[in-house]
Design an enzyme around this catalytic site. Sequence first.
Site, PDB file in Angstrom:
ATOM      1  N   ASP A   1       0.704  -1.354   0.114  1.00  0.00           N
ATOM      2  CA  ASP A   1      -0.094   0.072  -0.046  1.00  0.00           C
ATOM      3  C   ASP A   1       0.577   1.461  -0.078  1.00  0.00           C
ATOM      4  O   ASP A   1       0.562   2.235   0.770  1.00  0.00           O
ATOM      5  CB  ASP A   1      -1.044   0.175   1.297  1.00  0.00           C
ATOM      6  CG  ASP A   1      -2.041  -0.907   1.070  1.00  0.00           C
ATOM      7  OD1 ASP A   1      -2.011  -2.015   0.221  1.00  0.00           O
ATOM      8  OD2 ASP A   1      -2.894  -1.015   1.795  1.00  0.00           O
TER       9      ASP A   1
ATOM     10  N   ASP B   1      -4.694  -0.712  -1.645  1.00  0.00           N
ATOM     11  CA  ASP B   1      -6.147  -0.523  -1.181  1.00  0.00           C
ATOM     12  C   ASP B   1      -7.016   0.111  -2.311  1.00  0.00           C
ATOM     13  O   ASP B   1      -6.139   1.094  -3.183  1.00  0.00           O
ATOM     14  CB  ASP B   1      -5.856   0.509  -0.033  1.00  0.00           C
ATOM     15  CG  ASP B   1      -6.856   0.134   1.132  1.00  0.00           C
ATOM     16  OD1 ASP B   1      -7.112  -0.874   1.236  1.00  0.00           O
ATOM     17  OD2 ASP B   1      -7.003   1.160   1.978  1.00  0.00           O
TER      18      ASP B   1
ATOM     19  N   HIS C   1     -10.474   0.816  -3.283  1.00  0.00           N
ATOM     20  CA  HIS C   1     -11.820   1.192  -2.841  1.00  0.00           C
ATOM     21  C   HIS C   1     -12.892   1.669  -3.714  1.00  0.00           C
ATOM     22  O   HIS C   1     -12.649   2.688  -4.373  1.00  0.00           O
ATOM     23  CB  HIS C   1     -12.118   1.828  -1.429  1.00  0.00           C
ATOM     24  CG  HIS C   1     -11.167   1.382  -0.475  1.00  0.00           C
ATOM     25  ND1 HIS C   1     -11.415   0.280   0.013  1.00  0.00           N
ATOM     26  CD2 HIS C   1     -10.498   1.888   0.494  1.00  0.00           C
ATOM     27  CE1 HIS C   1     -10.947  -0.162   1.133  1.00  0.00           C
ATOM     28  NE2 HIS C   1      -9.993   1.227   1.485  1.00  0.00           N
TER      29      HIS C   1
ATOM     30  N   HIS D   1     -16.054   1.441   6.265  1.00  0.00           N
ATOM     31  CA  HIS D   1     -14.535   1.633   6.266  1.00  0.00           C
ATOM     32  C   HIS D   1     -14.618   3.137   5.924  1.00  0.00           C
ATOM     33  O   HIS D   1     -13.299   3.631   6.712  1.00  0.00           O
ATOM     34  CB  HIS D   1     -13.954   0.762   5.085  1.00  0.00           C
ATOM     35  CG  HIS D   1     -12.574   0.927   5.058  1.00  0.00           C
ATOM     36  ND1 HIS D   1     -11.731   0.523   6.136  1.00  0.00           N
ATOM     37  CD2 HIS D   1     -11.700   1.247   3.952  1.00  0.00           C
ATOM     38  CE1 HIS D   1     -10.255   0.735   5.854  1.00  0.00           C
ATOM     39  NE2 HIS D   1     -10.439   1.158   4.627  1.00  0.00           N
TER      40      HIS D   1
ATOM     41  N   HIS E   1     -10.469   7.157   0.982  1.00  0.00           N
ATOM     42  CA  HIS E   1      -9.007   7.060   0.540  1.00  0.00           C
ATOM     43  C   HIS E   1      -8.811   6.102  -0.538  1.00  0.00           C
ATOM     44  O   HIS E   1      -9.749   5.266  -0.597  1.00  0.00           O
ATOM     45  CB  HIS E   1      -8.141   6.715   1.747  1.00  0.00           C
ATOM     46  CG  HIS E   1      -8.486   5.445   2.515  1.00  0.00           C
ATOM     47  ND1 HIS E   1      -9.274   5.489   3.381  1.00  0.00           N
ATOM     48  CD2 HIS E   1      -8.030   4.319   1.933  1.00  0.00           C
ATOM     49  CE1 HIS E   1      -9.555   4.162   3.810  1.00  0.00           C
ATOM     50  NE2 HIS E   1      -8.656   3.285   3.114  1.00  0.00           N
TER      51      HIS E   1
ATOM     52  N   LYS F   1      -7.129  -4.847  -3.267  1.00  0.00           N
ATOM     53  CA  LYS F   1      -8.095  -5.254  -2.021  1.00  0.00           C
ATOM     54  C   LYS F   1      -9.120  -4.258  -1.596  1.00  0.00           C
ATOM     55  O   LYS F   1      -8.747  -3.085  -1.752  1.00  0.00           O
ATOM     56  CB  LYS F   1      -7.230  -5.789  -0.913  1.00  0.00           C
ATOM     57  CG  LYS F   1      -6.508  -4.579  -0.118  1.00  0.00           C
ATOM     58  CD  LYS F   1      -5.100  -5.055   0.656  1.00  0.00           C
ATOM     59  CE  LYS F   1      -4.348  -3.953   1.310  1.00  0.00           C
ATOM     60  NZ  LYS F   1      -5.046  -2.748   1.755  1.00  0.00           N
TER      61      LYS F   1
ATOM     62  N   CYS G   1      -2.160  -2.378   7.649  1.00  0.00           N
ATOM     63  CA  CYS G   1      -1.843  -3.015   6.629  1.00  0.00           C
ATOM     64  C   CYS G   1      -0.753  -4.153   6.550  1.00  0.00           C
ATOM     65  O   CYS G   1      -0.766  -5.058   6.178  1.00  0.00           O
ATOM     66  CB  CYS G   1      -2.397  -2.370   5.467  1.00  0.00           C
ATOM     67  SG  CYS G   1      -4.084  -2.009   5.175  1.00  0.00           S
TER      68      CYS G   1
HETATM   69 ZN    ZN Z   1      -8.819   1.266   3.247  1.00  0.00          ZN
END
Ligand code: ZN
Length: 192
Positions: free
Chosen positions: A9, A50, A52, A58, A72, A97, A142
């Site tokens: 990340d 990450d 999203h 979250h 984010h 992810k 993470c």
């Molecule tokens: Zn996240």
Amino acid sequence: MTRALIVVDVQNDFCEGGALGVDGGAAVASGVDSLLDRNHGYDVVVATRDHHIDPGNHFSDHPDFIDSWPPHCVVGTPGQDLHPRLAGQSFDAVFDKGSYKAAYSGFEGTIGGDEDGTGLAEWLHDHGVDRVDVCGIATDFCVRATAVDSAAQGFATTVLGDLTAAVHPDAVAAVVDEFGDLGIDWVGGLPS
Ligand SMILES: [Zn+2]
């Protein structure tokens, strides 16, 4: 012995100036870039992101920075991109992810981010990996989750502490204690 490096990340939103910027994030990007420019000895190098789309709670307008966060790493925004210091590096695979839920561990990621994509554990096993080093952002979220899952998957796991940055630096000592209990090695210092 087949060794992998997992770069967790190292994305714009987790570096200074990003939506969820962590102090030291850009330094991690530079350090990883320098490591990858050397004769580092890893057989494979992978990254996680990450990723999203709609991760539910979250994200929050009133984040607690433990279980909820400012928005984010939204897919299609520059914040989701890897830090530009890594632009010159090529990864053997990238695992995305968290499309529709929180996902701290890189082992929740797949190539392409879809549920039916190849997962990180499967990919590492397919490549004969038995040793894994983990670096990236954030140490206490993470990176921690990825290292814990790596050990649980049977990989001999080391966290490169000097190539991590924490959301809560005060929490890192406890994370390192937990790593010790789980047989995960930590090399490098603690945040001062
Ligand atoms: Zn996240």
